[in-house]
Design an enzyme around this catalytic site. Sequence first.
Site, PDB file in Angstrom:
ATOM      1  N   ASP A  24       0.732  -1.252  -0.340  1.00 50.25           N
ATOM      2  CA  ASP A  24      -0.445  -0.333   0.055  1.00 50.25           C
ATOM      3  C   ASP A  24       1.132   1.324   0.223  1.00 50.25           C
ATOM      4  OD1 ASP A  24      -2.558   1.363   0.091  1.00 50.25           O
ATOM      5  OD2 ASP A  24      -2.753   1.099   2.086  1.00 50.25           O
ATOM      6  N   ASN A  26       1.273   3.366  -3.063  1.00 49.22           N
ATOM      7  CA  ASN A  26       1.989   3.669  -4.011  1.00 49.22           C
ATOM      8  C   ASN A  26       1.326   5.400  -4.629  1.00 49.22           C
ATOM      9  OD1 ASN A  26       3.045   1.201  -4.352  1.00 49.22           O
ATOM     10  ND2 ASN A  26       1.892   0.505  -5.308  1.00 49.22           N
ATOM     11  N   HIS A  41       3.449   3.200  -8.314  1.00 49.36           N
ATOM     12  CA  HIS A  41       2.757   1.168  -9.107  1.00 49.36           C
ATOM     13  C   HIS A  41       4.269   0.992 -10.009  1.00 49.36           C
ATOM     14  CE1 HIS A  41      -0.886   1.884  -7.574  1.00 49.36           C
ATOM     15  NE2 HIS A  41      -1.555   2.138  -8.732  1.00 49.36           N
ATOM     16  N   GLU A  71     -12.394  -5.258  -4.865  1.00 50.96           N
ATOM     17  CA  GLU A  71     -12.788  -3.687  -4.870  1.00 50.96           C
ATOM     18  C   GLU A  71     -11.722  -3.272  -6.011  1.00 50.96           C
ATOM     19  OE1 GLU A  71     -11.701  -5.727  -1.845  1.00 50.96           O
ATOM     20  OE2 GLU A  71     -13.878  -6.802  -2.476  1.00 50.96           O
ATOM     21  N   ASN A  72     -10.720  -2.825  -5.952  1.00 53.46           N
ATOM     22  CA  ASN A  72      -9.514  -2.716  -6.906  1.00 53.46           C
ATOM     23  C   ASN A  72     -10.208  -1.956  -8.516  1.00 53.46           C
ATOM     24  OD1 ASN A  72      -6.773  -3.393  -5.149  1.00 53.46           O
ATOM     25  ND2 ASN A  72      -7.556  -1.513  -5.584  1.00 53.46           N
ATOM     26  N   ARG A 196       1.770  -4.343   6.496  1.00 50.07           N
ATOM     27  CA  ARG A 196       1.446  -3.934   5.659  1.00 50.07           C
ATOM     28  C   ARG A 196       1.255  -2.034   5.968  1.00 50.07           C
ATOM     29  NH1 ARG A 196      -5.890  -2.438   4.510  1.00 50.07           N
ATOM     30  NH2 ARG A 196      -5.299  -0.708   3.236  1.00 50.07           N
ATOM     31  N   ARG A 202      -5.119  -1.613   8.502  1.00 52.70           N
ATOM     32  CA  ARG A 202      -6.752  -2.920   8.569  1.00 52.70           C
ATOM     33  C   ARG A 202      -6.290  -4.336   7.510  1.00 52.70           C
ATOM     34  NH1 ARG A 202      -7.852   1.872   6.372  1.00 52.70           N
ATOM     35  NH2 ARG A 202      -7.853   2.510   3.984  1.00 52.70           N
TER      36      ARG A 202
END
Length: 248
Positions: A24, A26, A41, A71-72, A196, A202
Amino acid sequence: MADNKKALLPEGTKVPVHIGIIMDGNGRWAKKRMLPRKLGHREGAQTFRTITRHAKLLGVRYVTVYAFSTENWRRPVDEVEALMDLFEKYLDEVNDFVDEHIRVCFIGDRSMLRRSLRDKMESVEKSSEHFDSMTLLIAINYGGRDEVVHAAKKLAERVKKGELSPEDIDEKALNDSLYTAELAGDIAPDVDLIIRPSGEQRLSNFMIWQAAYAEYYFTNILWPDFKPADLEAAIIEYSDRNRRFGGV
Ligand code: FPP
């Protein structure tokens, strides 16, 4: 290899068997530099290569990276396209991993991915199938809930065919029907440590079943800035924790 490990981690460090990484930050990395998100990315993909190699050097057996979630798809079309192009480009260059004897597998629902990408995924899986120094699972169009639904459907099919009775459905049966069990000849074990970066704390639908007893490591570093030393710090912290799995 053993000597390298000794030099990089303190004596006696318990190295997790399976590490999950939510790559996470980017977008924020790019924004800070006034660059388009897709360049974030691209930088993140470089970090992915470096960190995966380093994990192997440290003796980690399985690494799962969250590359694209179910979800992306809600992101702008050009960002989604840029990510898919990046995955394809990476798969073209995957020989680097083949040279290092890393087995590469994919988890997630492939049916929505473009044909050219799916073909490359299959070909990489085939060409690295016999490697066993480390297994790299790349989660693309992956969602933990989607994975559990997929497993439930597989079990229902088996019941319908008369191969399984409902009483035989237990945790093992469900576990063995997950995407992480669809690696020819292998079942990835539960994830021990989830990393993360970027300050978010989360799970975001990542390996919700396999993470039941995982330890979490959060850091404010953005993924493109994550360095091998940060991976070592996460492993050292993991090693210092007392995992009880519900016992005392
Ligand atoms: C989340 O950061 C990151 C992603 C949705 C993409 C992750 C993909 C890569 C790092 C490329 C990996 C490449 C291969 C070949 C597996 P974000 O965009 O949500 O960041 P933000 O929260 O700062 O906006």
